[in-house]
Design a protein around this motif. Structure first.
Motif, short mmCIF file in Angstrom:
data_model
loop_
_atom_site.label_atom_id
_atom_site.label_comp_id
_atom_site.label_asym_id
_atom_site.label_seq_id
_atom_site.Cartn_x
_atom_site.Cartn_y
_atom_site.Cartn_z
N ARG A 109 -10.65 5.76 -10.04
CA ARG A 109 -9.58 6.74 -9.83
C ARG A 109 -8.31 6.04 -9.37
NH1 ARG A 109 -7.04 10.26 -6.12
NH2 ARG A 109 -7.94 9.28 -4.27
N LEU A 110 -8.44 5.11 -8.44
CA LEU A 110 -7.27 4.45 -7.89
C LEU A 110 -6.65 3.44 -8.84
CD1 LEU A 110 -8.40 4.02 -4.18
CD2 LEU A 110 -7.20 5.92 -5.27
N VAL A 111 -7.46 2.79 -9.65
CA VAL A 111 -6.92 1.88 -10.68
C VAL A 111 -6.04 2.68 -11.64
CG1 VAL A 111 -7.57 0.47 -12.67
CG2 VAL A 111 -8.65 0.07 -10.45
N ALA A 112 -6.45 3.89 -11.97
CA ALA A 112 -5.65 4.75 -12.85
C ALA A 112 -4.30 5.11 -12.21
CB ALA A 112 -6.43 6.02 -13.21
N LEU A 113 -4.22 5.06 -10.88
CA LEU A 113 -2.97 5.33 -10.16
C LEU A 113 -2.11 4.09 -9.99
CD1 LEU A 113 -4.36 7.62 -7.31
CD2 LEU A 113 -3.08 8.35 -9.33
N MET A 133 -9.17 -4.03 -2.57
CA MET A 133 -8.23 -3.60 -3.60
C MET A 133 -6.81 -3.91 -3.13
SD MET A 133 -9.94 -0.11 -5.04
CE MET A 133 -8.95 -0.25 -6.52
N GLN A 134 -5.86 -3.70 -4.05
CA GLN A 134 -4.43 -3.81 -3.72
C GLN A 134 -3.73 -2.55 -4.19
OE1 GLN A 134 -3.25 -7.37 -5.79
NE2 GLN A 134 -3.69 -8.66 -4.04
N ASP A 135 -2.74 -2.10 -3.41
CA ASP A 135 -1.96 -0.94 -3.82
C ASP A 135 -0.92 -1.36 -4.86
OD1 ASP A 135 0.33 -1.96 -2.49
OD2 ASP A 135 0.25 -0.50 -0.87
N VAL A 136 -0.01 -0.47 -5.18
CA VAL A 136 0.95 -0.71 -6.27
C VAL A 136 1.95 -1.84 -5.99
CG1 VAL A 136 0.75 1.61 -7.23
CG2 VAL A 136 2.44 1.17 -5.44
N GLU A 137 2.01 -2.32 -4.74
CA GLU A 137 2.87 -3.47 -4.42
C GLU A 137 2.08 -4.67 -3.91
OE1 GLU A 137 6.40 -2.93 -2.16
OE2 GLU A 137 7.29 -1.63 -3.68
N GLY A 138 0.76 -4.63 -4.08
CA GLY A 138 -0.06 -5.78 -3.71
C GLY A 138 -0.58 -5.80 -2.29
N ASN A 139 -0.38 -4.73 -1.53
CA ASN A 139 -0.92 -4.66 -0.17
C ASN A 139 -2.42 -4.43 -0.24
OD1 ASN A 139 1.67 -4.70 1.30
ND2 ASN A 139 1.98 -2.76 0.22
N GLU A 140 -3.18 -5.26 0.47
CA GLU A 140 -4.63 -5.12 0.44
C GLU A 140 -5.10 -3.90 1.20
OE1 GLU A 140 -3.26 -8.07 1.66
OE2 GLU A 140 -3.63 -9.42 -0.01
N PHE A 141 -6.18 -3.31 0.70
CA PHE A 141 -6.91 -2.26 1.40
C PHE A 141 -8.35 -2.32 0.92
CE2 PHE A 141 -5.49 -0.13 -2.43
CZ PHE A 141 -6.50 0.76 -2.77
N CYS A 142 -9.24 -1.69 1.65
CA CYS A 142 -10.64 -1.68 1.27
C CYS A 142 -11.13 -0.28 1.02
CB CYS A 142 -11.50 -2.30 2.38
SG CYS A 142 -11.26 -4.05 2.60
N LEU A 143 -11.99 -0.15 0.03
CA LEU A 143 -12.78 1.06 -0.13
C LEU A 143 -14.06 0.76 0.62
CD1 LEU A 143 -12.28 2.00 -3.89
CD2 LEU A 143 -11.09 2.88 -1.88
N ASP A 144 -14.32 1.54 1.63
CA ASP A 144 -15.41 1.27 2.56
C ASP A 144 -16.38 2.42 2.58
OD1 ASP A 144 -16.92 0.39 4.69
OD2 ASP A 144 -15.38 0.78 6.18
#
Length: 144
Positions: A109-113, A133-144
């Protein structure tokens, strides 16, 4: 001694509105209403000096429970790993294949965004599996 009542999480970024709208979709957050006297956020933006237009954006948890997220434009780009990141809790209470399936579904879902999948960290003797993962500007986050 004063105690903290609220926390705001601030992101440095190049395109505040774009990043904010991405996180609204990720977390189910919403854009708050514009200040009194303005019909839209575009009206607020047009009232600013040209150099400040598009320089900030925010989103909030509609239930009022989660922290406000604030996005501010900065001139420099991201060059190293974040020292702080968000964990998006999609697999709480799940283990094994059931947890992996929940993480993979949210990842899709998030890759599609516009997010980017970085790597899967498989469960070990201390931690459950999570997806970096990374958001649309490359900031890291985790799906936990």
């Amino acid at each position: 001694m004063a105690s903290v009542r609220q926390v705001q999480v601030t992101f440095d970024c190049a395109e505040p509105e774009r990043v904010a709208r991405f996180w609204c979709e990720v977390l189910g957050y919403v854009v708050p209403p514009p200040p009194e006297g303005f019909a839209t956020w575009d009206d607020v933006d047009r009232a600013l000096p040209p150099e400040r237009q598009g320089s900030a954006f925010a989103c909030v948890d509609p239930s009022g429970v989660g922290p406000r997220l604030f996005f501010q434009r900065v001139p420099e780009g991201k060059v190293v790993k974040n020292r702080l990141h968000l964990d998006v809790r999609v697999g709480t209470g799940l283990v094994g294949d059931e947890r992996l399936a929940a993480l993979e579904a949210e990842c899709a879902r998030l890759v599609a965004l516009g997010a980017v999948r970085v790597r899967l960290l498989r469960a070990d003797e201390f931690n459950e599996s999570c997806l970096v993962m990374q958001d649309v500007e490359g900031n890291e986050f985790c799906l936990d």
